[in-house]
Write a protein that holds these residues in place. Structure first.
Motif, PDB file in Angstrom:
ATOM      1  N   ASP A 168     -64.538  33.936  -0.512  1.00 25.55           N
ATOM      2  CA  ASP A 168     -64.905  34.099   0.900  1.00 25.55           C
ATOM      3  C   ASP A 168     -63.613  34.256   1.701  1.00 25.55           C
ATOM      4  O   ASP A 168     -63.117  33.298   2.297  1.00 25.55           O
ATOM      5  CB  ASP A 168     -65.715  32.884   1.369  1.00 25.55           C
ATOM      6  N   PRO A 169     -63.027  35.464   1.693  1.00 28.24           N
ATOM      7  CA  PRO A 169     -61.677  35.643   2.220  1.00 28.24           C
ATOM      8  C   PRO A 169     -61.505  35.368   3.720  1.00 28.24           C
ATOM      9  O   PRO A 169     -60.479  34.831   4.131  1.00 28.24           O
ATOM     10  CB  PRO A 169     -61.328  37.093   1.893  1.00 28.24           C
ATOM     11  N   ALA A 170     -62.473  35.709   4.538  1.00 24.76           N
ATOM     12  CA  ALA A 170     -62.285  35.565   5.993  1.00 24.76           C
ATOM     13  C   ALA A 170     -62.082  34.112   6.415  1.00 24.76           C
ATOM     14  O   ALA A 170     -61.117  33.806   7.123  1.00 24.76           O
ATOM     15  CB  ALA A 170     -63.427  36.220   6.755  1.00 24.76           C
ATOM     16  N   PRO A 171     -62.950  33.169   6.006  1.00 23.95           N
ATOM     17  CA  PRO A 171     -62.705  31.776   6.404  1.00 23.95           C
ATOM     18  C   PRO A 171     -61.407  31.214   5.821  1.00 23.95           C
ATOM     19  O   PRO A 171     -60.712  30.439   6.471  1.00 23.95           O
ATOM     20  CB  PRO A 171     -63.916  31.010   5.867  1.00 23.95           C
ATOM     21  N   GLU A 172     -61.080  31.613   4.598  1.00 24.42           N
ATOM     22  CA  GLU A 172     -59.840  31.126   3.982  1.00 24.42           C
ATOM     23  C   GLU A 172     -58.623  31.667   4.728  1.00 24.42           C
ATOM     24  O   GLU A 172     -57.662  30.940   4.983  1.00 24.42           O
ATOM     25  CB  GLU A 172     -59.789  31.513   2.502  1.00 24.42           C
ATOM     26  N   ALA A 173     -58.654  32.932   5.092  1.00 24.52           N
ATOM     27  CA  ALA A 173     -57.546  33.516   5.854  1.00 24.52           C
ATOM     28  C   ALA A 173     -57.415  32.843   7.217  1.00 24.52           C
ATOM     29  O   ALA A 173     -56.312  32.543   7.665  1.00 24.52           O
ATOM     30  CB  ALA A 173     -57.752  35.025   6.012  1.00 24.52           C
ATOM     31  N   THR A 174     -58.536  32.582   7.855  1.00 23.93           N
ATOM     32  CA  THR A 174     -58.515  31.904   9.158  1.00 23.93           C
ATOM     33  C   THR A 174     -57.941  30.499   9.011  1.00 23.93           C
ATOM     34  O   THR A 174     -57.112  30.065   9.813  1.00 23.93           O
ATOM     35  CB  THR A 174     -59.932  31.859   9.758  1.00 23.93           C
ATOM     36  N   ARG A 175     -58.350  29.789   7.973  1.00 28.44           N
ATOM     37  CA  ARG A 175     -57.829  28.436   7.735  1.00 28.44           C
ATOM     38  C   ARG A 175     -56.313  28.462   7.550  1.00 28.44           C
ATOM     39  O   ARG A 175     -55.579  27.670   8.147  1.00 28.44           O
ATOM     40  CB  ARG A 175     -58.499  27.818   6.499  1.00 28.44           C
ATOM     41  N   LEU A 176     -55.827  29.392   6.727  1.00 23.91           N
ATOM     42  CA  LEU A 176     -54.387  29.484   6.487  1.00 23.91           C
ATOM     43  C   LEU A 176     -53.636  29.900   7.748  1.00 23.91           C
ATOM     44  O   LEU A 176     -52.525  29.419   8.003  1.00 23.91           O
ATOM     45  CB  LEU A 176     -54.104  30.450   5.337  1.00 23.91           C
ATOM     46  N   PHE A 177     -54.230  30.776   8.543  1.00 22.14           N
ATOM     47  CA  PHE A 177     -53.588  31.179   9.794  1.00 22.14           C
ATOM     48  C   PHE A 177     -53.461  29.973  10.727  1.00 22.14           C
ATOM     49  O   PHE A 177     -52.406  29.737  11.308  1.00 22.14           O
ATOM     50  CB  PHE A 177     -54.372  32.307  10.475  1.00 22.14           C
ATOM     51  N   HIS A 178     -54.523  29.183  10.850  1.00 16.09           N
ATOM     52  CA  HIS A 178     -54.468  27.993  11.705  1.00 16.09           C
ATOM     53  C   HIS A 178     -53.459  26.984  11.178  1.00 16.09           C
ATOM     54  O   HIS A 178     -52.769  26.321  11.964  1.00 16.09           O
ATOM     55  CB  HIS A 178     -55.852  27.372  11.873  1.00 16.09           C
ATOM     56  N   LEU A 179     -53.337  26.880   9.866  1.00 14.68           N
ATOM     57  CA  LEU A 179     -52.325  26.011   9.272  1.00 14.68           C
ATOM     58  C   LEU A 179     -50.925  26.489   9.664  1.00 14.68           C
ATOM     59  O   LEU A 179     -50.061  25.687  10.043  1.00 14.68           O
ATOM     60  CB  LEU A 179     -52.482  25.988   7.749  1.00 14.68           C
ATOM     61  N   ALA A 180     -50.710  27.786   9.593  1.00 11.15           N
ATOM     62  CA  ALA A 180     -49.400  28.336   9.965  1.00 11.15           C
ATOM     63  C   ALA A 180     -49.107  28.091  11.442  1.00 11.15           C
ATOM     64  O   ALA A 180     -47.985  27.760  11.815  1.00 11.15           O
ATOM     65  CB  ALA A 180     -49.352  29.846   9.644  1.00 11.15           C
ATOM     66  N   VAL A 181     -50.116  28.240  12.284  1.00 16.47           N
ATOM     67  CA  VAL A 181     -49.922  28.031  13.725  1.00 16.47           C
ATOM     68  C   VAL A 181     -49.636  26.566  14.019  1.00 16.47           C
ATOM     69  O   VAL A 181     -48.746  26.234  14.799  1.00 16.47           O
ATOM     70  CB  VAL A 181     -51.162  28.517  14.527  1.00 16.47           C
TER      71      VAL A 181
END
Length: 188
Positions: A168-181
């Protein structure tokens, strides 16, 4: 007769682009140009005449999405909270990259100099649209000095490519983006 060829060329271009959109959605940036040609009912030379490079084809496939992201950046340009506006827009870029295979590759910075014939028009459009959001956020003290939109897009492309084969790439990408932020440390 020349008008007929131009009409045929327009039809071929539209057919190739429609097939390419489906192939890129299924196979990502590595979609087979030969398969695109076969499915579109044209020769490989016709595909290359319309899209001389894989990058040109990816840019054409991403064009509508790029326009939507640029329009969204313009709509957020006067938002009251500059940081929230930038993060909302970047979140939308992450969502597009993670949900549409091949889109991250279309906006990846390729090192071409601005104004070069090899310049990536998708990257240029995204950076032009998003830079005012970044500048406002920087003036508000919400972004570290020296951060560029190229840095942020490179981060997003990396996240999208890293999660591309996730179930499920979209939620995982969003999670990692928020982690980076947010950063690694609590409260940072």
């Amino acid at each position: 007769m020349p008008a007929q060829r131009r009409a045929d060329a327009r039809r071929n271009h539209a057919r190739i682009l429609a097939v390419a959109e489906a192939e890129v959605a299924e196979h990502g940036a590595d979609a087979s140009l030969e398969q695109i040609a076969r499915t579109a009912g044209v020769g490989s030379a016709t595909v290359r005449r319309h899209f001389p490079t894989r990058r040109a084809l990816l840019e054409a496939v991403a064009h509508t999405r790029i326009e939507a992201l640029c329009a969204r950046a313009h709509a957020l340009a006067d938002a009251e909270d500059a940081r929230a506006a930038l993060l909302e827009w970047l979140g939308e870029v992450v969502a597009y990259c993670a949900s549409v295979r091949g889109f991250a590759a279309a906006i990846a910075h390729d090192g071409a100099a601005p104004g070069s014939v090899y310049e990536n028009s998708c990257t240029t459009a995204i950076e032009t649209a998003g830079t005012p959001l970044l500048r406002r956020a920087a003036r508000a003290g919400a972004v570290a000095p020296g951060v560029t939109l190229t840095d942020l897009i490179t981060l997003i492309v990396g996240i999208a490519l890293a999660t591309e084969h996730h179930p499920d790439p979209a939620p995982e990408a969003t999670r990692l983006f928020h982690l980076a932020v947010a950063g690694l440390s609590p409260g940072s």
